[in-house]
Enzyme design. Structure first.
Site, short mmCIF file in Angstrom:
data_model
loop_
_atom_site.label_atom_id
_atom_site.label_comp_id
_atom_site.label_asym_id
_atom_site.label_seq_id
_atom_site.Cartn_x
_atom_site.Cartn_y
_atom_site.Cartn_z
N TYR A 57 28.35 39.97 48.05
CA TYR A 57 28.87 41.22 47.67
C TYR A 57 27.79 41.84 46.25
O TYR A 57 26.50 42.90 46.70
CB TYR A 57 29.79 42.34 48.06
N PHE A 75 31.49 51.80 38.12
CA PHE A 75 33.02 50.49 37.74
C PHE A 75 34.11 50.81 38.57
O PHE A 75 33.61 50.38 39.29
CB PHE A 75 33.01 51.26 35.88
N ASP A 96 36.73 36.41 38.72
CA ASP A 96 37.07 37.25 38.08
C ASP A 96 36.62 37.26 36.45
O ASP A 96 37.08 36.19 35.59
CB ASP A 96 38.40 37.72 37.65
C1 UD1 Z 1 35.96 44.67 42.62
C2 UD1 Z 1 34.94 43.38 42.76
C3 UD1 Z 1 33.60 44.54 42.83
C4 UD1 Z 1 33.53 45.82 42.73
C5 UD1 Z 1 35.05 46.65 42.73
C6 UD1 Z 1 35.79 48.02 43.18
C7 UD1 Z 1 33.69 41.28 41.80
C8 UD1 Z 1 33.64 40.17 41.14
N1 UD1 Z 1 34.32 41.93 41.82
O1 UD1 Z 1 36.47 44.66 40.72
O2 UD1 Z 1 32.36 44.17 42.94
O3 UD1 Z 1 32.74 46.83 42.70
O4 UD1 Z 1 36.13 45.16 43.05
O5 UD1 Z 1 36.48 48.45 42.32
O6 UD1 Z 1 33.09 41.38 42.32
N2 UD1 Z 1 43.94 41.86 39.62
C9 UD1 Z 1 45.62 41.61 39.59
N3 UD1 Z 1 45.72 41.89 40.71
C10 UD1 Z 1 45.50 42.02 41.82
C11 UD1 Z 1 44.21 42.67 41.81
C12 UD1 Z 1 43.71 42.73 40.94
O7 UD1 Z 1 45.45 41.34 38.39
O8 UD1 Z 1 46.03 42.30 43.31
C13 UD1 Z 1 43.20 42.34 38.54
C14 UD1 Z 1 42.09 41.66 38.81
O9 UD1 Z 1 42.04 40.18 38.06
C15 UD1 Z 1 41.04 41.98 37.58
C16 UD1 Z 1 41.83 43.35 37.00
O10 UD1 Z 1 42.80 43.38 38.07
O11 UD1 Z 1 41.48 42.25 36.69
C17 UD1 Z 1 40.87 44.53 38.77
O12 UD1 Z 1 40.35 44.02 39.74
P1 UD1 Z 1 39.83 44.91 41.30
O13 UD1 Z 1 41.12 45.69 41.67
O14 UD1 Z 1 39.70 43.80 42.22
O15 UD1 Z 1 38.40 45.22 40.54
P2 UD1 Z 1 36.75 44.19 40.10
O16 UD1 Z 1 37.72 42.39 40.12
O17 UD1 Z 1 36.54 44.71 39.06
#
Ligand code: UD1
Length: 338
Positions: free
Chosen positions: A151, A180, A295
């Site tokens: 992606y 972001f 991550d």
């Molecule tokens: C992800 C995608 C990014 C995309 C974005 C859209 C990657 C690695 N990540 O970003 O491309 O543009 O989503 O918003 O390409 N977390 C938890 N529990 C959960 C889900 C998430 O602890 O159930 C944490 C994650 O570890 C991270 C944070 O929450 O620290 C944000 O996660 P997430 O919302 O999935 O976004 P990203 O991984 O930053």
């Protein structure tokens, strides 16, 4: 101006449609409804009281895009938000992701340029930045195409292609917006994020726990080198993000421009959950889990360039986003499904 919004019925698309209409522009939405429902377009019309015609079709198909120009032209600008976006799925279905996320750009550019569009705005991601030593990321920070998943790679590939296209079309405004982490929903509660299946992203997951369709929040990692040990992200309210597209279109200059769209404020997983709990008015069940593969500890931007050149600044906070997301979720427990 009249804007073709590819992916216009999606989460960011519907909010961008509202922002464009409220700024006096006209929109045509093109969406294959693979990740959303047609009712999103109707809700855009309800919110704005203006027409938001929806063409159901694939933006990767030249004939579909031609038909949009034939029926809804003249079109001044294309905002391209039509992409597959599930990071985990992209590692399982790389060909589908590369094909869809690149072919849509090719078709929109081929047809749009042939019809004389003045502006092309592309939805990219802050995950194209690859060196944590550069935090907070500016538009000049190191980028890579060698990212952790197809992606993100497809987004960076698009950027590389767009730079070449901009070079040979010097009169066209080509704008790359690096988002972001979009969160929140329109304050009306009529449009919002409606992920299929179990959400991958944090706020939709937390919201599903709050509405009772998921049991507990899993916090992925508490041993990062961050103030509370959980990951830091730059969560931007989708209404602010949508406004970024409007100013990008209105201020665009010929040539290529790249802007970060974020708040510049790093927020931890636990802070985001606490904000959502405050909006819901109760504590939510949660547990710590191991780090999620792929991550990073922290990602947040320096949004100064968009402020200086576009006059764009975020106005809303994570508490606004939590309140608005929860409002949308409580009014629509099953998203757009009746
Ligand atoms: C992800 C995608 C990014 C995309 C974005 C859209 C990657 C690695 N990540 O970003 O491309 O543009 O989503 O918003 O390409 N977390 C938890 N529990 C959960 C889900 C998430 O602890 O159930 C944490 C994650 O570890 C991270 C944070 O929450 O620290 C944000 O996660 P997430 O919302 O999935 O976004 P990203 O991984 O930053």
């Amino acid at each position: 101006m009249r804007v073709l919004l590819a992916g216009g019925a999606g989460y960011i698309g519907a909010h961008t449609a509202v922002a464009l209409l409220e700024s006096g522009h006209e929109v045509v939405l093109l969406d294959d409804l693979s990740g959303t429902q047609a009712v999103a377009a109707e809700r855009v019309e309800t919110i704005t009281g203006k027409a938001a015609p929806l063409v159901v079709g694939n933006a990767a198909d030249d004939e579909v895009v031609e038909a949009v120009f034939a029926e809804h032209g003249p079109i001044d600008a294309i905002v391209h938000l039509a992409a597959f976006k599930a990071v985990g799925e992209s590692t399982q279905k790389p060909l589908d992701y590369y094909a869809n996320n690149l072919d849509s750009t090719f078709a929109l550019l081929r047809v749009g340029l042939a019809h004389g569009i003045r502006s092309f705005v592309f939805s990219s991601t802050g995950t194209v930045y690859s060196d944590p030593a550069d935090l907070p990321f500016t538009e000049d920070s190191t980028t890579s195409v060698d990212l952790s998943n197809p992606y993100s790679k497809s987004k960076r590939m698009n950027e590389v292609i767009l730079a070449d296209v901009a070079r040979v079309n010097p009169d066209v405004n080509v704008t790359i917006l690096r988002y972001f982490n979009p969160v929140g929903a329109h304050p009306s509660g009529l449009i919002g994020e409606d992920p299929t299946g179990i959400p991958n992203n944090l706020m939709p997951y937390v919201s599903r726990v709050a509405i009772g369709t998921l049991d507990r929040i899993g916090v992925f990692g508490d041993d990062y080198d961050t103030p509370d040990g959980t990951g830091l992200r730059d969560y931007i309210h989708v209404v602010d993000l949508a406004e970024g597209h409007v100013v990008a279109l209105e201020q665009a200059q010929p040539g290529l421009a790249v802007y970060n769209l974020g708040t510049g404020v790093p927020v931890s997983v636990l802070q985001l959950i606490a904000s959502f709990e405050a909006a819901v008015g109760r504590e939510l069940p949660k547990e710590f889990l191991p780090r999620r593969a792929g991550d990073v500890a922290a990602t947040y931007c320096d949004p100064a360039k968009a402020a200086a050149e576009l006059g764009w600044r975020t106005r809303l906070t994570i508490d606004d986003a939590s309140r608005d997301y929860w409002n949308w979720q409580s009014r629509n427990p099953r998203g757009y499904s009746a």
